[in-house]
Design a protein around this motif. Sequence first.
Motif, PDB file in Angstrom:
ATOM      1  N   GLY A   1       0.768  -1.236   0.090  1.00  9.57           N
ATOM      2  CA  GLY A   1      -0.118   0.168  -0.070  1.00  9.57           C
ATOM      3  C   GLY A   1       0.812   1.343   0.003  1.00  9.57           C
ATOM      4  O   GLY A   1       0.259   2.453  -0.077  1.00  9.57           O
ATOM      5  N   GLU A   2       1.904   1.106   0.004  1.00 11.34           N
ATOM      6  CA  GLU A   2       3.182   2.252   0.298  1.00 11.34           C
ATOM      7  C   GLU A   2       4.421   1.960  -0.675  1.00 11.34           C
ATOM      8  O   GLU A   2       4.567   0.871  -1.091  1.00 11.34           O
ATOM      9  CB  GLU A   2       3.390   2.449   1.683  1.00 11.34           C
ATOM     10  N   PRO A   3       5.067   3.088  -1.121  1.00 16.75           N
ATOM     11  CA  PRO A   3       6.076   2.992  -1.934  1.00 16.75           C
ATOM     12  C   PRO A   3       7.253   2.250  -0.930  1.00 16.75           C
ATOM     13  O   PRO A   3       7.106   2.216   0.419  1.00 16.75           O
ATOM     14  CB  PRO A   3       6.661   4.380  -2.146  1.00 16.75           C
ATOM     15  N   PRO A   4       8.420   1.655  -1.608  1.00 11.42           N
ATOM     16  CA  PRO A   4       8.584   1.502  -2.738  1.00 11.42           C
ATOM     17  C   PRO A   4       7.698   0.156  -3.422  1.00 11.42           C
ATOM     18  O   PRO A   4       7.028  -0.640  -2.621  1.00 11.42           O
ATOM     19  CB  PRO A   4       9.796   1.206  -2.993  1.00 11.42           C
ATOM     20  N   PHE A   5       7.309   0.095  -4.507  1.00 13.48           N
ATOM     21  CA  PHE A   5       6.774  -1.096  -5.349  1.00 13.48           C
ATOM     22  C   PHE A   5       5.367  -0.788  -4.967  1.00 13.48           C
ATOM     23  O   PHE A   5       4.589  -1.925  -4.615  1.00 13.48           O
ATOM     24  CB  PHE A   5       7.199  -2.179  -4.773  1.00 13.48           C
ATOM     25  N   GLN A   6       4.677   0.393  -4.675  1.00 15.21           N
ATOM     26  CA  GLN A   6       3.248   0.618  -4.266  1.00 15.21           C
ATOM     27  C   GLN A   6       2.399  -0.147  -5.319  1.00 15.21           C
ATOM     28  O   GLN A   6       2.551   0.036  -6.372  1.00 15.21           O
ATOM     29  CB  GLN A   6       2.867   2.031  -4.117  1.00 15.21           C
ATOM     30  N   GLY A   7       1.515  -0.838  -4.965  1.00 18.37           N
ATOM     31  CA  GLY A   7       0.419  -1.715  -5.773  1.00 18.37           C
ATOM     32  C   GLY A   7       1.063  -2.882  -6.072  1.00 18.37           C
ATOM     33  O   GLY A   7       0.049  -3.657  -6.813  1.00 18.37           O
ATOM     34  N   ARG A   8       2.199  -3.423  -6.059  1.00 20.79           N
ATOM     35  CA  ARG A   8       2.788  -4.732  -6.437  1.00 20.79           C
ATOM     36  C   ARG A   8       2.565  -5.630  -5.392  1.00 20.79           C
ATOM     37  O   ARG A   8       2.497  -5.305  -4.241  1.00 20.79           O
ATOM     38  CB  ARG A   8       4.331  -4.402  -6.865  1.00 20.79           C
ATOM     39  N   TRP A   9       2.593  -6.805  -5.724  1.00 19.57           N
ATOM     40  CA  TRP A   9       2.258  -8.004  -4.756  1.00 19.57           C
ATOM     41  C   TRP A   9       3.499  -8.382  -4.159  1.00 19.57           C
ATOM     42  O   TRP A   9       4.651  -8.306  -4.912  1.00 19.57           O
ATOM     43  CB  TRP A   9       1.735  -9.327  -5.429  1.00 19.57           C
ATOM     44  N   ALA A  10       3.551  -8.756  -2.932  1.00 17.58           N
ATOM     45  CA  ALA A  10       4.967  -8.946  -2.185  1.00 17.58           C
ATOM     46  C   ALA A  10       4.489 -10.168  -1.280  1.00 17.58           C
ATOM     47  O   ALA A  10       3.515 -10.476  -0.924  1.00 17.58           O
ATOM     48  CB  ALA A  10       5.328  -7.721  -1.539  1.00 17.58           C
ATOM     49  N   LEU A  11       5.648 -10.538  -0.574  1.00 21.30           N
ATOM     50  CA  LEU A  11       5.564 -11.612   0.612  1.00 21.30           C
ATOM     51  C   LEU A  11       5.197 -10.526   1.842  1.00 21.30           C
ATOM     52  O   LEU A  11       5.791  -9.424   1.818  1.00 21.30           O
ATOM     53  CB  LEU A  11       6.767 -12.259   0.945  1.00 21.30           C
ATOM     54  N   PRO A  12       4.639 -10.916   2.778  1.00 23.37           N
ATOM     55  CA  PRO A  12       4.357 -10.404   3.991  1.00 23.37           C
ATOM     56  C   PRO A  12       5.823 -10.122   4.712  1.00 23.37           C
ATOM     57  O   PRO A  12       6.728 -10.935   4.878  1.00 23.37           O
ATOM     58  CB  PRO A  12       3.401 -11.075   4.936  1.00 23.37           C
ATOM     59  N   GLY A  13       5.807  -9.116   5.643  1.00 25.95           N
ATOM     60  CA  GLY A  13       7.158  -9.118   6.332  1.00 25.95           C
ATOM     61  C   GLY A  13       7.229  -7.685   6.772  1.00 25.95           C
ATOM     62  O   GLY A  13       6.401  -6.759   6.720  1.00 25.95           O
ATOM     63  N   GLY A  14       8.449  -7.320   7.608  1.00 28.53           N
ATOM     64  CA  GLY A  14       8.413  -5.875   8.173  1.00 28.53           C
ATOM     65  C   GLY A  14       9.861  -5.660   8.877  1.00 28.53           C
ATOM     66  O   GLY A  14      10.691  -6.781   8.954  1.00 28.53           O
ATOM     67  N   PHE A  15      10.204  -4.632   9.110  1.00 35.79           N
ATOM     68  CA  PHE A  15      11.471  -4.195   9.791  1.00 35.79           C
ATOM     69  C   PHE A  15      11.456  -4.967  11.240  1.00 35.79           C
ATOM     70  O   PHE A  15      10.474  -4.943  12.064  1.00 35.79           O
ATOM     71  CB  PHE A  15      11.494  -2.726   9.914  1.00 35.79           C
ATOM     72  N   VAL A  16      12.701  -5.266  11.663  1.00 37.93           N
ATOM     73  CA  VAL A  16      12.959  -5.747  13.012  1.00 37.93           C
ATOM     74  C   VAL A  16      13.036  -4.780  13.949  1.00 37.93           C
ATOM     75  O   VAL A  16      13.898  -3.420  13.760  1.00 37.93           O
ATOM     76  CB  VAL A  16      14.318  -6.539  13.094  1.00 37.93           C
ATOM     77  N   ARG A  17      12.397  -4.685  15.038  1.00 37.24           N
ATOM     78  CA  ARG A  17      12.239  -3.524  16.058  1.00 37.24           C
ATOM     79  C   ARG A  17      13.628  -3.512  16.919  1.00 37.24           C
ATOM     80  O   ARG A  17      14.052  -4.837  16.863  1.00 37.24           O
ATOM     81  CB  ARG A  17      11.108  -3.821  17.039  1.00 37.24           C
TER      82      ARG A  17
ATOM     83  N   SER B   1      -2.135  -3.145   1.622  1.00 37.26           N
ATOM     84  CA  SER B   1      -3.613  -2.692   1.273  1.00 37.26           C
ATOM     85  C   SER B   1      -4.382  -3.859   1.112  1.00 37.26           C
ATOM     86  O   SER B   1      -5.659  -3.872   1.076  1.00 37.26           O
ATOM     87  CB  SER B   1      -3.442  -1.763   0.084  1.00 37.26           C
ATOM     88  N   ASN B   2      -3.916  -5.219   0.807  1.00 37.26           N
ATOM     89  CA  ASN B   2      -4.691  -6.185   0.354  1.00 37.26           C
ATOM     90  C   ASN B   2      -3.841  -7.688   0.767  1.00 37.26           C
ATOM     91  O   ASN B   2      -2.876  -7.518   0.651  1.00 37.26           O
ATOM     92  CB  ASN B   2      -5.364  -5.885  -0.983  1.00 37.26           C
ATOM     93  N   ALA B   3      -4.680  -8.655   0.985  1.00 39.12           N
ATOM     94  CA  ALA B   3      -3.807  -9.656   1.299  1.00 39.12           C
ATOM     95  C   ALA B   3      -4.749 -11.153   0.478  1.00 39.12           C
ATOM     96  O   ALA B   3      -5.681 -11.178   0.560  1.00 39.12           O
ATOM     97  CB  ALA B   3      -3.499  -9.906   2.576  1.00 39.12           C
ATOM     98  N   ARG B   4      -3.930 -12.176   0.162  1.00 39.24           N
ATOM     99  CA  ARG B   4      -4.864 -13.397  -0.222  1.00 39.24           C
ATOM    100  C   ARG B   4      -3.831 -14.425  -0.428  1.00 39.24           C
ATOM    101  O   ARG B   4      -2.516 -14.271  -0.641  1.00 39.24           O
ATOM    102  CB  ARG B   4      -5.229 -12.848  -1.704  1.00 39.24           C
ATOM    103  N   TRP B   5      -4.340 -15.694  -0.463  1.00 42.95           N
ATOM    104  CA  TRP B   5      -3.927 -16.660  -0.831  1.00 42.95           C
ATOM    105  C   TRP B   5      -3.702 -17.007  -2.596  1.00 42.95           C
ATOM    106  O   TRP B   5      -4.802 -16.905  -3.046  1.00 42.95           O
ATOM    107  CB  TRP B   5      -4.367 -17.924  -0.122  1.00 42.95           C
ATOM    108  N   ALA B   6      -2.529 -17.424  -2.722  1.00 43.80           N
ATOM    109  CA  ALA B   6      -2.156 -17.611  -4.378  1.00 43.80           C
ATOM    110  C   ALA B   6      -1.552 -18.582  -4.584  1.00 43.80           C
ATOM    111  O   ALA B   6      -0.470 -19.172  -3.710  1.00 43.80           O
ATOM    112  CB  ALA B   6      -1.556 -16.285  -4.880  1.00 43.80           C
ATOM    113  N   PRO B   7      -1.931 -19.670  -5.589  1.00 41.99           N
ATOM    114  CA  PRO B   7      -1.046 -20.848  -5.866  1.00 41.99           C
ATOM    115  C   PRO B   7       0.352 -20.400  -6.116  1.00 41.99           C
ATOM    116  O   PRO B   7       0.621 -19.385  -6.788  1.00 41.99           O
ATOM    117  CB  PRO B   7      -1.693 -21.579  -7.093  1.00 41.99           C
TER     118      PRO B   7
END
Length: 252
Positions: free
Chosen positions: A35-51, A125-131
């Motif tokens: 939902g945000e740059p970079p690659f806004q609108g592209r599909w990706a794996l879930p993840g995030g920064f280590v606190r 912004s969205n999440a789904r299961w995909a083959p």
Amino acid sequence: MPYDPSAFPPFAVTVDLVVLTVRRHALCALAVRRGEPPFQGRWALPGGFVRADEDLAQAAARELAEETGLRVHDPAVPAQDNGAHLEQLATYGDPKRDPRMRVVSVAHLALAPDLPAPRAGGDASNARWAPVEELLQQGGYGRDAEPVAPLAFDHAQILADGVERARSKIEYSSLATAFCPPEFTVGELRRVYEAVWGVALDPRNFHRKVTGTPGFLVPTGGTTTRQGGRPAQLFRAGGATLLNPPMLRPEV
């Protein structure tokens, strides 16, 4: 000379998750739309920064809980419901993998039984299961009428590595049972192998293999007709973590 931290460039550490499950007899991965740059609108794996106050395992477990509602399976609790297998996969550190800054990702592989529809969290912004075959197809991935584009960052490589890890480990370990509910039939376990490997297996040979390894499967004493037909015996994963001799993947 004293150590000078300023002599080294700063960089960030993230955790990316390859979350796999079997849905409708197909191996699927969790994908999120950025939902945000970079690659806004592209599909990706879930993840995030280590606190700053968490280690890698804690960060991966937190991201998994935020994206799927799952907690990490505790081996000390043999029949924990809604628990996921989580293991570290690999580290990815190409200096140009993230256009924002130098980011090193420590990817993790998560496996769980048939999971409900995911919810988007964080910067998704969205999440789904995909083959997985659709996510890894040449040219990229796009659902419905949207443009096809590669997964964001280097996530196609991370996903491919995670899928291969799962495919190779179920040859010799009990990892395939992580895709099953606490009690399952041999037929349900066989369909996990078929979905992960993408091949059909001989039911009789498979049954003989998994029930012939001491401690690999343990009868629960119950039966089920949820797959239709005659009552099938229920099993749970036993204490044996290795399948010996291994069940080699058929050549496709």
